[in-house]
Design a protein around this motif. Structure first.
Motif, mmCIF file in Angstrom:
data_model
loop_
_atom_site.group_PDB
_atom_site.id
_atom_site.type_symbol
_atom_site.label_atom_id
_atom_site.label_comp_id
_atom_site.label_asym_id
_atom_site.label_seq_id
_atom_site.Cartn_x
_atom_site.Cartn_y
_atom_site.Cartn_z
ATOM 1 N N PRO A 1 1.228 9.489 3.866
ATOM 2 C CA PRO A 1 -0.057 9.130 3.256
ATOM 3 C C PRO A 1 -0.715 7.978 3.999
ATOM 4 N N ASP A 2 -2.011 7.856 3.825
ATOM 5 C CA ASP A 2 -2.748 6.687 4.279
ATOM 6 C C ASP A 2 -2.452 5.557 3.288
ATOM 7 N N ILE A 3 -1.890 4.473 3.782
ATOM 8 C CA ILE A 3 -1.561 3.346 2.903
ATOM 9 C C ILE A 3 -2.820 2.528 2.662
ATOM 10 N N PRO A 4 -3.257 2.370 1.412
ATOM 11 C CA PRO A 4 -4.506 1.639 1.143
ATOM 12 C C PRO A 4 -4.380 0.163 1.518
ATOM 13 N N LEU A 5 -5.240 -0.291 2.401
ATOM 14 C CA LEU A 5 -5.235 -1.698 2.786
ATOM 15 C C LEU A 5 -5.434 -2.595 1.572
ATOM 16 N N ALA A 6 -6.305 -2.177 0.663
ATOM 17 C CA ALA A 6 -6.577 -3.000 -0.518
ATOM 18 C C ALA A 6 -5.308 -3.252 -1.328
ATOM 19 N N ASN A 7 -4.431 -2.267 -1.404
ATOM 20 C CA ASN A 7 -3.182 -2.440 -2.151
ATOM 21 C C ASN A 7 -2.273 -3.449 -1.474
ATOM 22 N N VAL A 8 -2.173 -3.349 -0.143
ATOM 23 C CA VAL A 8 -1.329 -4.291 0.596
ATOM 24 C C VAL A 8 -1.866 -5.711 0.421
ATOM 25 N N LYS A 9 -3.171 -5.866 0.512
ATOM 26 C CA LYS A 9 -3.764 -7.199 0.377
ATOM 27 C C LYS A 9 -3.632 -7.728 -1.051
ATOM 28 N N ALA A 10 -3.592 -6.838 -2.028
ATOM 29 C CA ALA A 10 -3.377 -7.292 -3.399
ATOM 30 C C ALA A 10 -1.994 -7.920 -3.544
ATOM 31 N N HIS A 11 -0.993 -7.357 -2.865
ATOM 32 C CA HIS A 11 0.340 -7.978 -2.881
ATOM 33 C C HIS A 11 0.299 -9.347 -2.201
ATOM 34 N N LEU A 12 -0.448 -9.453 -1.109
ATOM 35 C CA LEU A 12 -0.560 -10.746 -0.427
ATOM 36 C C LEU A 12 -1.236 -11.784 -1.320
ATOM 37 N N THR A 13 -2.216 -11.352 -2.089
ATOM 38 C CA THR A 13 -2.876 -12.262 -3.026
ATOM 39 C C THR A 13 -1.877 -12.786 -4.056
ATOM 40 N N GLN A 14 -1.000 -11.914 -4.517
ATOM 41 C CA GLN A 14 0.019 -12.331 -5.482
ATOM 42 C C GLN A 14 0.994 -13.320 -4.850
#
Length: 518
Positions: free
Chosen positions: A46-59
């Motif tokens: 799958p295409d990994i959503p960048l927004a999801n990865v960055k949401a983890h970084l925000t946490q």
């Protein structure tokens, strides 16, 4: 990543087949065309959503901010990071465990997450260190790798993936103090468990703001430095390279120099690999020309500093690397074969009646398809593999090596080979699977190709891979296609390849053809 100057290797690393003209940061496009009678079943990540990865970084940034500005070993921010990642995985069905260890008078933690299913004696493990230095929150080093593999693990759950290999993910503690967590994990694995881990993927700093695109040099193709990793590391390198080739991003090799958590794994003979976008090393003018960015500046100017925050990330590099991780996990884990009855199988270890030039229309002057034990050939990159998917033989365009790589390659036009007649049952889901590669040098073009068709009452193209004006090294790929539209018919599998670009060097091979009814 631990402090020590990284020598960035400038020799081009192995470039591997993934032929389908996908560009930019798009996900890898499957090489299989529309399936017959149902959806394509290729191992498509799958295409990994960048927004999801960055949401983890925000946490992770929020955790550091709430805990003295860091997530370092022995500090509350690290344990909070472990708890955050574990909660994400527990919620989607992973089996998680926390392994504690003591270093420098403080307790550290490793988080291990296993996805149900897959062969427990054949484990593919993916890891990243979760700790930061005490100076800052460590969002690139190594929140980026930790967040990327977390989102890939969550994508495994969303896809309800049923891999042939058992999937395990690890987040390591105290890497910044000398790989303490991963070393503890490897040291405390029982011998039988250690042998079950067949490959380890490591991702440490994959979003550097002045990014480079480095791949660990599993086969020592750079010819210098630390030498190759354990046998099997080259396959990891080649698979990662396949993804970056598919999106048109050049890469360079970097050595296993002991800086990150692959170290304890390769020390006990476990094959390893991964990607890296650079730390305190300085980007050269040649690298800036290759990748963009700023020559004369560090790949990560905030390396091990307080400014390694959520703004210290190159979104494009992070997106590309997250997708590369997913592609590599999907490819190396492989989808479990569908249950059912094997209708047809050919590993080419014996002659079973495949016919070269079945229509009498081939135009190739060299490199005709044969069943053979191929000789390895190369010209800067591997052009013909001396190893097959199973056994000794495969179908290959000219098996000999010759004095130079072009002595026995495909030349002058089209070469074809066709299977014997295969009688398909009239019911159930029918799945055709096979392995393949297409290799060529940069004198190739889109006129060159490898194609696989099923021929019965109608004809369907199930693989169509074209060449391009770039070096593409030989590397086995897998395809799986629903051919239920041919149920009840007698069919043949027709494979053809073409060198139609004049003086281009083209090689192709096919192995392990199977049709299963489920």
């Amino acid at each position: 990543m631990r402090s020590r100057l990284l020598r960035a290797v400038g020799v081009p690393a192995l470039v591997v087949a993934a032929a389908l003209a996908s560009t930019g940061a798009a996900p890898y496009a499957s090489a299989t065309s529309a399936a017959v009678g149902g959806p394509v079943g290729v191992l498509a990540a799958p295409d990994i959503p960048l927004a999801n990865v960055k949401a983890h970084l925000t946490q992770l940034q929020s955790i550091a901010t709430a805990n003295g500005g860091n997530r370092a070993h022995g500090r509350p921010g690290y344990l909070a990071s472990i708890n955050y990642v574990r909660a994400q995985l527990d919620a989607v069905g992973f089996t998680t465990s926390v392994q504690s260890f003591t270093y420098s008078g403080a307790t550290g933690y490793n988080l291990i997450a296993d996805w149900p299913g897959g062969d427990p004696s054949n484990v593919l493990m993916t890891g990243a260190h979760l700790d930061s230095v005490t100076a800052g929150p460590g969002i690139n080093d190594n929140g980026s790798g930790s967040a990327a593999i977390l989102e890939v693990a969550l994508a495994v759950a969303r896809a309800n993936l049923t891999p042939a290999k058992h999937l395990r993910f690890g987040w390591w503690g105290a890497e910044e103090l000398g790989l303490r967590g991963s070393q503890y994990y490897v040291n405390n694995l029982p011998a039988a468990e250690r042998t079950r881990i067949k490959q380890y993927l490591n991702f440490d700093m994959v979003g550097s703001p002045n990014a480079g695109y480095f791949v660990y040099d599993g086969d020592n193709s750079d010819g210098v430095g630390s030498g190759p990793g354990p046998a099997g590391s080259a396959q990891i390198e080649q698979t990662i390279q396949a993804y970056f080739t598919s999106i048109g991003v050049p890469t360079r090799g970097t050595d296993f120099d002991g800086r990150s958590d692959y170290g304890p794994f390769i020390a006990v003979g476990i094959p390893a690999g991964g990607t890296f976008t650079g730390a305190e090393g300085i980007k050269s003018s040649a690298q800036a020309t290759l990748w963009g960015g700023t020559a004369g500046s560090a790949f990560d100017p905030c390396y091990h500093r307080a400014c390694d925050t959520s703004t210290n990330i190159n979104d494009t590099a992070l997106n590309r690397n997250a997708d590369a991780i997913a592609y590599t996990v999907w490819e190396l884990a492989a989808t479990a074969p569908p249950p059912g009855t094997t209708v047809y199988s050919d590993t080419f270890e014996t002659a079973t009646g495949w016919t070269a030039n079945p229509a009498g229309t081939d135009t190739a002057t060299l490199g005709q398809w044969v069943r053979a034990d191929p000789a390895a050939t190369s010209s800067g990159v591997a052009t013909q593999l001396g190893t097959t998917v199973s056994g000794t033989f495969d179908l290959v365009t000219g098996p000999l090596a010759g004095a130079s790589a072009g002595d026995h390659d495909l030349d002058g036009g089209v070469s074809s080979v066709q299977s014997p007649s295969i009688s398909l049952p009239g019911s159930g889901t029918l799945t055709l699977s096979f392995s393949w590669y297409l290799a060529h040098l940069n004198n190739a073009s889109s006129a060159d190709y490898l194609r696989v068709r099923v021929v019965g009452g109608s004809t369907s193209t199930v693989l169509n891979v074209t060449g391009a004006a770039t070096n593409r090294a030989a590397a086995w790929q897998s395809a799986s296609v629903n051919v239920s539209g041919f149920a009840g018919q007698s069919v043949r599998i027709l494979v053809d390849a073409a060198d139609a670009s004049g003086a281009s060097l083209v090689e192709a091979a096919v192995d392990d053809v199977k049709i299963v009814q489920s």
